[in-house]
Design a protein around this motif. Structure first.
Motif, PDB file in Angstrom:
ATOM      1  N   GLY A 115       0.834  -1.192   0.000  1.00 57.38           N
ATOM      2  CA  GLY A 115       0.000   0.000   0.000  1.00 57.38           C
ATOM      3  C   GLY A 115       0.867   1.240   0.000  1.00 57.38           C
ATOM      4  N   ALA A 116       0.395   2.293  -0.632  1.00 58.69           N
ATOM      5  CA  ALA A 116       1.127   3.558  -0.667  1.00 58.69           C
ATOM      6  C   ALA A 116       0.150   4.686  -0.414  1.00 58.69           C
ATOM      7  N   GLY A 117       0.611   5.682   0.331  1.00 59.49           N
ATOM      8  CA  GLY A 117      -0.227   6.844   0.599  1.00 59.49           C
ATOM      9  C   GLY A 117       0.329   7.670   1.728  1.00 59.49           C
ATOM     10  N   GLY A 118       0.071   8.965   1.676  1.00 58.28           N
ATOM     11  CA  GLY A 118       0.570   9.839   2.725  1.00 58.28           C
ATOM     12  C   GLY A 118       2.072   9.813   2.830  1.00 58.28           C
ATOM     13  N   LEU A 119       2.770   9.627   1.721  1.00 59.30           N
ATOM     14  CA  LEU A 119       4.232   9.586   1.630  1.00 59.30           C
ATOM     15  C   LEU A 119       4.849   8.349   2.279  1.00 59.30           C
ATOM     16  N   LEU A 120       4.033   7.322   2.545  1.00 62.91           N
ATOM     17  CA  LEU A 120       4.534   6.098   3.159  1.00 62.91           C
ATOM     18  C   LEU A 120       4.203   4.892   2.301  1.00 62.91           C
ATOM     19  N   VAL A 121       4.995   3.833   2.484  1.00 65.88           N
ATOM     20  CA  VAL A 121       4.735   2.543   1.858  1.00 65.88           C
ATOM     21  C   VAL A 121       4.541   1.536   2.988  1.00 65.88           C
ATOM     22  N   THR A 122       3.509   0.694   2.854  1.00 64.66           N
ATOM     23  CA  THR A 122       3.217  -0.335   3.838  1.00 64.66           C
ATOM     24  C   THR A 122       3.135  -1.685   3.137  1.00 64.66           C
ATOM     25  N   VAL A 123       3.459  -2.751   3.853  1.00 61.81           N
ATOM     26  CA  VAL A 123       3.401  -4.092   3.273  1.00 61.81           C
ATOM     27  C   VAL A 123       2.662  -5.027   4.226  1.00 61.81           C
ATOM     28  N   SER A 124       2.017  -6.048   3.636  1.00 66.91           N
ATOM     29  CA  SER A 124       1.280  -7.022   4.427  1.00 66.91           C
ATOM     30  C   SER A 124       1.275  -8.371   3.713  1.00 66.91           C
ATOM     31  N   PRO A 125       1.428  -9.453   4.472  1.00 61.24           N
ATOM     32  CA  PRO A 125       1.303 -10.781   3.866  1.00 61.24           C
ATOM     33  C   PRO A 125      -0.138 -11.291   3.851  1.00 61.24           C
TER      34      PRO A 125
END
Length: 158
Positions: free
Chosen positions: A122-132
């Motif tokens: 996921g990307a948004g608000g200048l951040l990248v997040t990951v999930s399995p």
């Protein structure tokens, strides 16, 4: 605002289908499991089997949903939390009618989603997040600020 354009002849001619009541905007649409699902402003989700007749449901805790994918098994929508605290959310549903929402701490919103090789990004608000698994998310330190993201050829591209 609140409508879908439907083509049944490879994009040559188009018909209009009213999806939402009022001026609720649609932001994303995906197809999977024999149905169309659309999401948008107000945290609403809409589902249809033909693109013309739609049913709506409020997604729990969603203020805004701006992206939607189908991962082959379920729909996954991304957006912003409904409360005064800005926080990203991801909601999942197998049928577009019943949704489970996860708040992602440390984010203000999630604008984009991509899925590949068993991982959600996921990307948004200048951040990248990951999930399995769409439930447990980790903010990636040092990732570039991405506005769009896609998966293909064994890699993510932002």
């Amino acid at each position: 605002w609140g409508g879908a354009a439907v083509s049944e002849d490879h994009g040559v001619t188009w018909s209009y289908a009213e999806v939402t009541a009022g001026n609720l905007g649609l932001e994303a649409v995906a197809f999977g499991g024999g149905r169309w699902v659309a999401v948008g402003s107000g945290g609403w989700a809409y589902r249809s089997t033909d693109g013309f007749s739609w049913n709506s449901v409020q997604v729990p805790d969603a203020f805004f949903l701006g992206n939607l994918i189908h991962d082959g098994t379920r729909f996954v929508a991304a957006g912003q939390y409904r409360n005064t605290v800005q926080r990203g959310i991801v909601s999942r549903s197998t049928d577009g009618a019943s949704w489970t929402t996860v708040q992602i701490d440390g984010t203000s919103r999630i604008d984009e989603l991509a899925y590949g090789n068993g991982v959600y990004v996921g990307a948004g608000g200048l951040l990248v997040t990951v999930s399995p698994d769409v439930t447990n998310w980790t903010v990636v330190n040092g990732a570039p600020p991405l506005t769009k993201i896609a998966f293909g050829g064994g890699r993510f591209l932002g």
